[in-house]
Write a protein that holds these residues in place. Structure first.
Motif, PDB file in Angstrom:
ATOM      1  N   GLN A  25       0.737  -1.404  -0.285  1.00 21.91           N
ATOM      2  CA  GLN A  25      -0.206   0.470  -0.395  1.00 21.91           C
ATOM      3  C   GLN A  25       1.006   1.381  -0.491  1.00 21.91           C
ATOM      4  O   GLN A  25       0.265   2.391  -0.527  1.00 21.91           O
ATOM      5  CB  GLN A  25      -0.957  -0.166   1.597  1.00 21.91           C
ATOM      6  CG  GLN A  25      -1.530  -0.895   1.311  1.00 21.91           C
ATOM      7  CD  GLN A  25      -2.556  -1.131   2.353  1.00 21.91           C
ATOM      8  OE1 GLN A  25      -2.664   0.453   3.283  1.00 21.91           O
ATOM      9  NE2 GLN A  25      -3.814  -1.811   2.557  1.00 21.91           N
ATOM     10  N   GLY A  26       2.676   0.374  -0.073  1.00 25.28           N
ATOM     11  CA  GLY A  26       3.053   2.306   0.276  1.00 25.28           C
ATOM     12  C   GLY A  26       2.884   3.318   1.429  1.00 25.28           C
ATOM     13  O   GLY A  26       3.385   4.478   1.071  1.00 25.28           O
ATOM     14  N   ARG A  27       2.466   2.323   3.105  1.00 26.07           N
ATOM     15  CA  ARG A  27       2.482   3.179   3.654  1.00 26.07           C
ATOM     16  C   ARG A  27       4.063   3.989   4.369  1.00 26.07           C
ATOM     17  O   ARG A  27       4.745   3.068   4.564  1.00 26.07           O
ATOM     18  CB  ARG A  27       2.308   2.525   5.004  1.00 26.07           C
ATOM     19  CG  ARG A  27       0.946   1.140   5.066  1.00 26.07           C
ATOM     20  CD  ARG A  27      -0.276   2.358   5.714  1.00 26.07           C
ATOM     21  NE  ARG A  27      -0.140   2.231   6.917  1.00 26.07           N
ATOM     22  CZ  ARG A  27      -1.061   1.441   7.535  1.00 26.07           C
ATOM     23  NH1 ARG A  27      -1.756   0.790   7.828  1.00 26.07           N
ATOM     24  NH2 ARG A  27      -0.872   2.172   9.116  1.00 26.07           N
ATOM     25  N   SER A  28       3.285   5.170   5.011  1.00 25.75           N
ATOM     26  CA  SER A  28       4.064   6.302   5.075  1.00 25.75           C
ATOM     27  C   SER A  28       5.547   5.803   6.184  1.00 25.75           C
ATOM     28  O   SER A  28       5.883   6.015   6.223  1.00 25.75           O
ATOM     29  CB  SER A  28       4.506   7.654   4.898  1.00 25.75           C
ATOM     30  OG  SER A  28       3.681   8.141   5.610  1.00 25.75           O
ATOM     31  N   ASN A  29       4.526   5.192   7.375  1.00 30.01           N
ATOM     32  CA  ASN A  29       4.677   4.909   8.622  1.00 30.01           C
ATOM     33  C   ASN A  29       5.150   3.425   8.996  1.00 30.01           C
ATOM     34  O   ASN A  29       4.924   3.294  10.124  1.00 30.01           O
ATOM     35  CB  ASN A  29       3.882   5.373   9.495  1.00 30.01           C
ATOM     36  CG  ASN A  29       2.189   4.311   9.347  1.00 30.01           C
ATOM     37  OD1 ASN A  29       1.778   4.069   8.391  1.00 30.01           O
ATOM     38  ND2 ASN A  29       1.134   4.635  10.610  1.00 30.01           N
ATOM     39  N   VAL A  59       8.450   1.151   8.127  1.00 29.03           N
ATOM     40  CA  VAL A  59       9.579   0.711   7.188  1.00 29.03           C
ATOM     41  C   VAL A  59       9.505  -0.888   8.124  1.00 29.03           C
ATOM     42  O   VAL A  59      10.021  -0.865   9.507  1.00 29.03           O
ATOM     43  CB  VAL A  59      10.894   2.236   7.963  1.00 29.03           C
ATOM     44  CG1 VAL A  59      12.341   1.620   7.319  1.00 29.03           C
ATOM     45  CG2 VAL A  59      10.846   2.956   7.117  1.00 29.03           C
TER      46      VAL A  59
END
Length: 132
Positions: free
Chosen positions: A60-64, A66
């Motif tokens: 989903q490309g979650r920015s939170n 890693v």
């Protein structure tokens, strides 16, 4: 249980018919049978925690979120009584810091979770004093 193959259901039923009781895998270790709990996808295939929960979030490309591989959490950092981040070390010996806005979940198994918490200053006083 609905996705359970009929062969497994038949085995469980036959075991009960010859006298083996239902048992709890986490309870007393006595001869018994029961269904085995595990994570599975919508087609009934066994899946890991990573493939069930983490991979879909990464896609989903979650920015939170890693994911660091070949990296070990060293200690939880506190500001007062609030956990604010985690220090970590990579295989190449580089050290980093991951900041948390909401929460930190320590999930490193029974031995490593305790070690991380003790390195963070959480634990019984006598053990922490011995380790300085």
């Amino acid at each position: 249980e609905s996705a359970m193959p009929s062969s497994v259901k038949n085995f469980i039923q036959a075991s009960h018919e010859v006298g083996y009781p239902f048992g709890d895998a986490n309870g007393p270790q006595t001869p018994s049978v029961n269904y085995l709990d595990f994570s599975q996808d919508e087609r009934g295939r066994r899946v890991s925690s990573y493939s069930s929960y983490i991979r879909p979030l990464l896609r989903q490309g979650r920015s939170n979120l890693v994911v660091l591989v070949n990296t070990v959490a060293k200690r939880v950092i506190f500001k007062g009584n609030r956990a604010v981040g985690v220090t970590y070390q990579s295989n190449d010996k580089s050290v980093g810091f991951a900041r948390a806005r909401k929460e930190i979940i320590v999930s490193a198994g029974v031995v490593d979770s305790a070690a991380i918490l003790m390195r963070s200053g959480i634990g019984t006083e006598d053990v922490l004093k011995k380790a300085n």
